[in-house]
Design a protein around this motif. Structure first.
Motif, PDB file in Angstrom:
ATOM      1  N   ALA B   8      50.793  36.445  37.043  1.00  0.00           N
ATOM      2  CA  ALA B   8      49.657  36.236  36.137  1.00  0.00           C
ATOM      3  C   ALA B   8      49.767  34.829  35.572  1.00  0.00           C
ATOM      4  N   HIS B   9      48.830  33.976  35.966  1.00  0.00           N
ATOM      5  CA  HIS B   9      48.856  32.593  35.484  1.00  0.00           C
ATOM      6  C   HIS B   9      47.455  31.993  35.629  1.00  0.00           C
ATOM      7  N   PRO B  10      46.774  31.707  34.524  1.00  0.00           N
ATOM      8  CA  PRO B  10      45.398  31.220  34.616  1.00  0.00           C
ATOM      9  C   PRO B  10      45.264  29.831  35.227  1.00  0.00           C
ATOM     10  N   ASP B  11      46.366  29.077  35.302  1.00  0.00           N
ATOM     11  CA  ASP B  11      46.291  27.742  35.899  1.00  0.00           C
ATOM     12  C   ASP B  11      47.426  27.563  36.911  1.00  0.00           C
ATOM     13  N   TYR B  12      47.498  28.520  37.821  1.00  0.00           N
ATOM     14  CA  TYR B  12      48.618  28.608  38.767  1.00  0.00           C
ATOM     15  C   TYR B  12      48.838  27.312  39.548  1.00  0.00           C
ATOM     16  N   ALA B  73      46.093  37.297  30.283  1.00  0.00           N
ATOM     17  CA  ALA B  73      45.136  38.409  30.350  1.00  0.00           C
ATOM     18  C   ALA B  73      45.123  39.137  31.697  1.00  0.00           C
ATOM     19  N   SER B  74      45.308  38.401  32.798  1.00  0.00           N
ATOM     20  CA  SER B  74      45.173  39.045  34.115  1.00  0.00           C
ATOM     21  C   SER B  74      46.196  40.167  34.307  1.00  0.00           C
ATOM     22  N   LEU B  75      47.383  40.028  33.722  1.00  0.00           N
ATOM     23  CA  LEU B  75      48.376  41.097  33.877  1.00  0.00           C
ATOM     24  C   LEU B  75      47.942  42.330  33.085  1.00  0.00           C
ATOM     25  N   TYR B  76      47.348  42.087  31.916  1.00  0.00           N
ATOM     26  CA  TYR B  76      46.876  43.246  31.143  1.00  0.00           C
ATOM     27  C   TYR B  76      45.690  43.923  31.808  1.00  0.00           C
ATOM     28  N   VAL B  82      44.894  49.440  36.997  1.00  0.00           N
ATOM     29  CA  VAL B  82      45.623  49.950  38.167  1.00  0.00           C
ATOM     30  C   VAL B  82      46.498  51.162  37.840  1.00  0.00           C
ATOM     31  N   LEU B  83      47.156  51.148  36.699  1.00  0.00           N
ATOM     32  CA  LEU B  83      48.121  52.221  36.426  1.00  0.00           C
ATOM     33  C   LEU B  83      47.437  53.575  36.236  1.00  0.00           C
ATOM     34  N   GLN B  84      46.323  53.574  35.522  1.00  0.00           N
ATOM     35  CA  GLN B  84      45.643  54.849  35.281  1.00  0.00           C
ATOM     36  C   GLN B  84      44.156  54.601  35.047  1.00  0.00           C
ATOM     37  N   THR B  85      43.297  55.297  35.808  1.00  0.00           N
ATOM     38  CA  THR B  85      41.856  55.144  35.572  1.00  0.00           C
ATOM     39  C   THR B  85      41.438  56.169  34.520  1.00  0.00           C
ATOM     40  N   LYS B  86      40.224  55.986  34.009  1.00  0.00           N
ATOM     41  CA  LYS B  86      39.781  56.921  32.956  1.00  0.00           C
ATOM     42  C   LYS B  86      39.536  58.334  33.487  1.00  0.00           C
ATOM     43  N   HIS B  87      39.446  58.459  34.822  1.00  0.00           N
ATOM     44  CA  HIS B  87      39.219  59.790  35.401  1.00  0.00           C
ATOM     45  C   HIS B  87      40.523  60.521  35.688  1.00  0.00           C
ATOM     46  N   GLU B  88      41.633  59.823  35.527  1.00  0.00           N
ATOM     47  CA  GLU B  88      42.924  60.450  35.845  1.00  0.00           C
ATOM     48  C   GLU B  88      43.607  60.928  34.565  1.00  0.00           C
ATOM     49  N   GLU B  89      44.125  62.143  34.624  1.00  0.00           N
ATOM     50  CA  GLU B  89      44.760  62.674  33.421  1.00  0.00           C
ATOM     51  C   GLU B  89      46.258  62.406  33.401  1.00  0.00           C
TER      52      GLU B  89
END
Lengths: 57, 229
Positions: B8-12, B73-76, B82-89
């Motif tokens: 994650a780097h905005p100016d890689y 921000a990109s890592l957040y 990616v870790l959990q969508t709102k449809h996954e419990e």
């Protein structure tokens, strides 16, 4: 061969190596050799100290 | 070990640190280099593709410059989507995988301490990542901190190159593992060098030291009455 001679050899190899990554590897090998020697000395000293500890005889 | 490096780097493209790390990782075969800000400039992640990348990896590395004591921000965005969508419990279970952090700081690492300029340690500032790892059963390893890269001497940079390669390819930074790693790397060099006999001698000396050290450690464990691991 003693460590000092090995370190000199590694320094020569490092100078001749064309690739940066290889030079880094040789430098790290020197660090490793020194760390091994230090750890061997420490372990030998500890064994000596524990062997001569009369309370555990 | 297969390692996924999530960057994650905005100016890689203008980061000297990142360019150095990328060059350092180039010769490693089982490392996937994944720059979030370039793959997803709009920060809208392809969840399926990202999860496949995770599944294929034994170790996941989050690599970023420290921004406001945290990640860009990109890592957040990645974590949120990616870790959990709102449809996954249920949360994902990444048992058996490792999470490592490679964090660069513009401030001297010494300043991250009680009573110093930054007041708290980096372990404290990075605690949320340790919590995330725990929540999804990732084994959290000690972060690799790169502070003030541009001030590093040539020798320090070379040491960083090797330390970084070891961080990406070894599960821990134990001395025994680093020792074996270095010997193996030297062995691959033997075939491609003019100084074959010299290098063979050096490797033999390193191996003899390694064996001697193992014997001494075993003797010590015996004297202490501890089981040898």
């Amino acid at each position: 061969m003693n460590n000092e001679a090995l370190i000199q050899q590694l320094k020569m190899l490092q100078k001749k190596a064309p690739a940066y990554e290889t030079r880094a590897l040789y430098q790290e090998t020197i660090i490793l050799l020194k760390a091994q020697t230090r750890r061997i000395e420490q372990a030998e000293a500890e064994i000596d100290g524990r062997t001569w500890n009369h309370e555990t005889w | 070990m297969r390692t996924l490096v999530v960057i994650a780097h905005p100016d890689y493209d203008n980061s000297g640190t990142q360019a150095f790390l990328q060059a350092s990782a180039q010769s490693l075969s089982q490392v996937t280099w994944h720059i979030l800000d370039q793959v997803y400039p709009d920060l809208h992640m392809d969840i399926i593709a990202e999860r496949q990348l995770i599944q294929q990896a034994d170790q996941i590395i989050f690599q970023f410059p420290l921004y406001w004591y945290s990640a860009p921000a990109s890592l957040y965005a990645w974590l949120d989507q990616v870790l959990q969508t709102k449809h996954e419990e249920t949360l994902p279970d990444f048992s058996g995988k490792i999470l490592g952090l490679v964090v660069s700081t513009g401030t001297d690492q010494k300043q991250f301490a009680a009573g110093r300029q930054e007041q708290f340690t980096l372990s404290e500032y990075l605690r949320p990542f340790e919590g995330i790892a725990r929540k999804v059963n990732l084994q959290y390893r000690a972060p690799l901190i790169i502070s003030q890269f541009s001030y590093l001497s040539e020798q320090q940079k070379m040491h960083l190159l090797i330390t970084y390669q070891q961080y990406l390819t070894l599960k821990t930074d134990h001395f025994a593992q680093r020792q074996t790693w270095l010997i193996q790397r030297l062995q691959t060099l033997v075939k491609n060098t003019e100084a074959e006999s010299q290098l063979t001698g050096i490797i033999a000396a390193l191996e003899a030291n390694q064996e001697h050290l193992t014997d001494l450690t075993e003797t010590l464990q015996m004297l202490k009455g501890e089981p040898y691991e």
